[in-house]
Scaffold this motif. Structure first.
Motif, PDB file in Angstrom:
ATOM      1  N   GLY D  68      79.974  36.669  14.536  1.00 21.14           N
ATOM      2  CA  GLY D  68      78.656  36.676  13.921  1.00 21.14           C
ATOM      3  C   GLY D  68      78.168  35.283  13.582  1.00 21.14           C
ATOM      4  N   THR D  69      77.165  35.207  12.720  1.00 15.77           N
ATOM      5  CA  THR D  69      76.632  33.918  12.291  1.00 15.77           C
ATOM      6  C   THR D  69      76.274  33.982  10.820  1.00 15.77           C
ATOM      7  N   ILE D  70      76.802  33.035  10.056  1.00 12.76           N
ATOM      8  CA  ILE D  70      76.514  33.030   8.607  1.00 12.76           C
ATOM      9  C   ILE D  70      75.050  32.723   8.346  1.00 12.76           C
ATOM     10  N   LEU D  71      74.348  32.147   9.317  1.00 13.72           N
ATOM     11  CA  LEU D  71      72.914  31.868   9.142  1.00 13.72           C
ATOM     12  C   LEU D  71      72.062  33.064   9.540  1.00 13.72           C
ATOM     13  N   LYS D  72      72.683  34.133   9.955  1.00 17.11           N
ATOM     14  CA  LYS D  72      71.987  35.309  10.469  1.00 17.11           C
ATOM     15  C   LYS D  72      71.047  34.930  11.628  1.00 17.11           C
ATOM     16  N   THR D  73      70.642  35.937  12.340  1.00 12.39           N
ATOM     17  CA  THR D  73      69.822  35.683  13.515  1.00 12.39           C
ATOM     18  C   THR D  73      68.815  36.799  13.686  1.00 12.39           C
ATOM     19  N   ALA D  74      67.773  36.531  14.436  1.00 12.30           N
ATOM     20  CA  ALA D  74      66.759  37.554  14.689  1.00 12.30           C
ATOM     21  C   ALA D  74      65.950  37.146  15.906  1.00 12.30           C
ATOM     22  N   ARG D  75      65.256  38.095  16.442  1.00 12.75           N
ATOM     23  CA  ARG D  75      64.224  37.784  17.425  1.00 12.75           C
ATOM     24  C   ARG D  75      62.898  37.753  16.660  1.00 12.75           C
ATOM     25  N   CYS D  76      62.159  36.669  16.763  1.00 12.73           N
ATOM     26  CA  CYS D  76      61.002  36.449  15.892  1.00 12.73           C
ATOM     27  C   CYS D  76      59.713  36.496  16.697  1.00 12.73           C
ATOM     28  N   GLU D  77      58.931  37.545  16.475  1.00 15.05           N
ATOM     29  CA  GLU D  77      57.683  37.698  17.223  1.00 15.05           C
ATOM     30  C   GLU D  77      56.669  36.616  16.865  1.00 15.05           C
ATOM     31  N   SER D  78      56.560  36.320  15.564  1.00 14.23           N
ATOM     32  CA  SER D  78      55.451  35.436  15.164  1.00 14.23           C
ATOM     33  C   SER D  78      55.652  34.006  15.663  1.00 14.23           C
ATOM     34  N   PHE D  79      56.901  33.625  15.957  1.00 15.04           N
ATOM     35  CA  PHE D  79      57.119  32.283  16.494  1.00 15.04           C
ATOM     36  C   PHE D  79      56.591  32.178  17.926  1.00 15.04           C
ATOM     37  N   ARG D  80      56.325  33.328  18.519  1.00 14.39           N
ATOM     38  CA  ARG D  80      55.727  33.301  19.867  1.00 14.39           C
ATOM     39  C   ARG D  80      54.219  33.039  19.824  1.00 14.39           C
ATOM     40  N   THR D  81      53.657  33.059  18.624  1.00 14.73           N
ATOM     41  CA  THR D  81      52.221  32.803  18.491  1.00 14.73           C
ATOM     42  C   THR D  81      52.010  31.378  18.006  1.00 14.73           C
ATOM     43  N   ALA D  82      50.850  30.805  18.368  1.00 14.06           N
ATOM     44  CA  ALA D  82      50.507  29.449  17.930  1.00 14.06           C
ATOM     45  C   ALA D  82      50.414  29.396  16.413  1.00 14.06           C
TER      46      ALA D  82
END
Lengths: 327, 327, 327, 327
Positions: D68-82
């Protein structure tokens, strides 16, 4: 009976896999019964130097699978003195600690026994030791993991023993007790097992090896470190004299036996006993170790728990198994 | 170029996880190319005492996952003599063996080199040793499994080291080479690594420990058995003198490093090299070890393969990693 | 009582880790008591098609650590018919087999029970099944390994669940029994467990999840395949409706739960019961399963052993553990 | 070139074993080069919601061995927007972050590539994904652990397949890539492998099974989830039609492939690349992924790294291995 509001929990003596699962259970059961749970660091030393922290549910999240103990552990000389215990008592009174849960082995319980009698503070013990050498519980927390670690290691050694037709003498932990050696020895299909409790000595082993299959040279001998023959190196030297044709190697498994992820059985045992410790305190118990006998929870006075199991009656039956199965 | 019809395969020297995967690949690739494959027992000794068996596909079924070697292995003194090799040659000629595939390390290839030159019999070698100390291949079969075994064992030791704030000195295999120590040491996050190839000695380690975090007592030092400081016990004694405050323990991992189920990487490497050995014979190669360099198959003359890797250039960069990451 | 000279041993039904350890013990104990031991292939089918082999000590060497069964296993339809059993009996009479040892679960013992009554041939059963669903023994051979396999797998799933703040529904084996789910669920620190025996259903789970820590999204729910809510996919769909904010994933652990190296406990249990099966035959026992209750060997008539444990009394106490420890 | 003083590190996309080892290396190498290292939580989402913490040496102690990762992880939709990226930039400017290290796969690097071009902020990527589907590195962090997890699981399945003479279809991860299937398939000695990149389809597999050894029914077929035949269930249905005599079972390994303790190779790779990422920033690199090619560190522009490897050239050679070795 006064309500217990604040409790301290600590791990003491040699660490054992499953101690973290036990801490988790004590903390969460304590919170479940509306207690504040304080974790003391490095066993009884934490009581004396007043090193502790409040533990919430999250502080024990995701530790059930970890070896070692997040509260650390130590053998504490000063707690063996009246002065040391006086300081410890003064500290826990100042911190309004009403009761203690101590996780460890016979040394831990000896200290707890004296402390409880001196200061009349409720204490419950959990059997946390890889040695499985306590009365009042079928198994101690950590034993099942330790024997699985031995079995995994010796399976690897068997691979190379088979490939080279070698005889390996493998020393496992157990200064006063052969319980790790006995069970892991059966688990690996050992050709011989030498343990402190047994009158089976090197002579019997030599006889057995002499009578063994002539075309089978690869053999595993498991020796408990406390065996009267003196450990793997002594046994190795004696066997080298008797069997110059054998290619004999020594392996001391050492501290890998203390670590690693706890087995399912150790996690379940630790979880159940941790809850039972808190529920014991709730019901006014003190001066006892909580254990599991067959399927039931049992509370055993410290003075009885630390009487080492007499396995003299048990071991002949088990050693007979080895005789039947190995040669 | 005469067609090769009958080949012998053997494993020799110290055993390594993945040797069975290599045997399986050699046998099945041999059959694929219409050869008869004979397995010789206990390495070169099998050639001399003429102990061998015909191997079919089924004889190597379900062995890819097993440690050790089903053909057994040995170090053979008599093959080092001209007389021994003469007997071996006579035997394989009588058995109509056209070529040999030998799986082992530098000792194995030294013997193969001489035998091939004396009797002009096609021989191809496969690098099967946990030491990873051969030129002509990035990795030897068994190395990846061995470093994973070390990492598993030291993870367990780390559990107990953390719990007790102890410094552990862990000795790993590697008489002439620190490659097991180096990589596994980085893998476990060791605070120090002592290897034969490096000028980093005890003085540097002492300096580093002195400059380390004051509040961190748990440490792991990995020592290759061939280190010039003299192994874990010597290092331990020296550190105990310098750091009386540390609680120092020694662990010799020993023969568990030779056994166990091979890792995926070792199985794939062994499978690929086993096929490449047969295809090398088909294409007339001899006197070479087959290895993998980056992604490609490489055939390297025995005389070059046995020149130990000079890792003096490599190790400083890796040891710098340890410095940056550990303290 | 006539002396038993030739016995047959077979494994039947679903395979379980430790069956090989049991076969080894039966074979070696048989030889120890001067019997000839014949291994029948693929369970009762082997009796009917007369597929068997004489087993010596060496035939069971180095199998104690292997999953699966070297005698293979199957569910045999024709043995459920009187005709099938008649052929089986004719065959074993021709082979001079005096008694049988059958290793398996309730289906195996049901067949054995009928066969023993019809033909008056001595039969002893060993409990070999991962389900732990037999009366007459605390644990069946394979159960401890299976729950450790589940725990290892779910520990891995917990890693990714934590990293992504996901809720995982993990389905484990157990068509009629929640014993694998219950114990492994406690072992992994599951936030919920759904089992056939329990009246705790989805409603309770939903309530619990609603009342859970708001800042903790990663959760593990263990579901026995035979749960009345209908397995992991059904549960997943229902939870997705109730908790649209959760990121829910399903995992069906499947057949990995049947394989793998047996745990130390399973090897020891199998070894002990295998010897006890032979000694039971020597002492004239028949129509019984040999099990271990607390520390003692127990022989239980087949008709009682196959009565599934009523764990309704047990499970509430265990499920309460989950409630206290998880949220 | 302005000195980099404060950096942010994050993990993004699917988690992979070894991410924690990479975080540890980035943090400690950053501190070594006198930087302040801030850990952002849940990948790019952490940049947008400004969720971060200062990391010291101790914050990454004892994590090298954890999945795993202690920083946690995710797929982030809003980072795909300007708009999302504008907020992210504003936040990191306010926090005086000079540069970013992002650990993830192709989605992570696509985002990093756009962000770096838009705002001219130095970014270096580390390949953290079990899929091994990036150009610019021989291996990604997590791949070696994942294939070992598959091999361990399928070894267990092989035990039960052998015991029951069953054919198992095992689905492994890999939506667009067959690299996990290919290497683990060779590692387990699979009888067939179906991957997206290969023209080898079900017809070839059927032909191969038809031509296989008549007396060998136990077989393992590895299917990548992205195979054009449609996953394990589709393949299973088709094979059941063609081979009604086979006892066919399906196993979907699922998310256990993402978790678990990283292998030694993954820990070493992550450690080395983490240091190289920081040293890349120190030397003014940006917009690149740091990888390892053969034995050397390589920096590859994000735009090239995310071009999936064309393994069409590679896979036939590997698939030929399977053909030679399996039947």
């Amino acid at each position: 009976m006064q309500k217990i509001k604040n409790i301290g929990v600590l791990t003491s003596g040699g660490d054992a896999p499953g101690m973290n699962a036990a801490i988790r259970a004590v903390v969460r059961a304590g919170i479940y019964y509306d207690m504040n749970v304080y974790g003391y660091i490095r066993g009884y030393e934490g009581l004396i130097v007043n090193d502790f922290m409040l533990m919430d549910r999250k502080s024990v999240a995701n530790i059930i699978q970890r070896g070692g103990t997040i509260l650390k552990t130590a053998r504490c000389e000063s707690f063996r003195t009246a002065e040391g215990r006086a300081i410890a008592y003064k500290n826990i009174k100042q911190n309004n600690i009403d009761a203690l849960v101590v996780i460890g082995g016979d040394g831990t319980f000896t200290g707890a026994h004296i402390f409880e009698e001196e200061y009349n503070i409720p204490i419950i013990g959990l059997p946390g030791t890889i040695d499985n050498d306590l009365a009042g519980t079928d198994f101690t927390i950590g034993y099942d993991t330790a024997i699985n670690t031995v079995v995994d290691a010796v399976d690897k050694i068997r691979d190379t023993a088979e490939s080279h037709d070698r005889l390996f003498i493998v020393e496992v932990m157990g200064r006063d007790s052969g319980l790790i050696a006995l069970r892991s020895g059966i688990g690996v299909g050992a050709e011989g097992i030498l343990i402190p409790e047994s009158s089976v000595g090197l002579d019997d082993l030599v006889k057995k090896l002499e009578g063994g299959r002539k075309n089978k040279f690869s053999k595993i001998i498991i020796v408990a470190e406390g065996d009267i023959e003196g450990g793997a190196f002594s046994v190795g030297n004696l066997l080298k004299e008797k069997f110059p044709a054998y290619d004999i190697r020594i392996s001391i498994l050492g501290h890998i036996q203390r670590g690693g992820k706890p087995s399912c059985m150790d996690r379940v045992l630790a979880s159940r006993l941790g809850v039972a410790a808190i529920e014991g305190l709730v019901h006014g118990k003190s001066g006892v170790m909580v254990g599991q006998i067959h399927k039931d929870i049992a509370y055993t006075p410290f003075s009885q728990a630390i009487k080492h199991l007499d396995i003299n009656q048990v071991s002949p039956a088990w050693l007979r198994l080895v005789n039947i199965l190995s040669l």
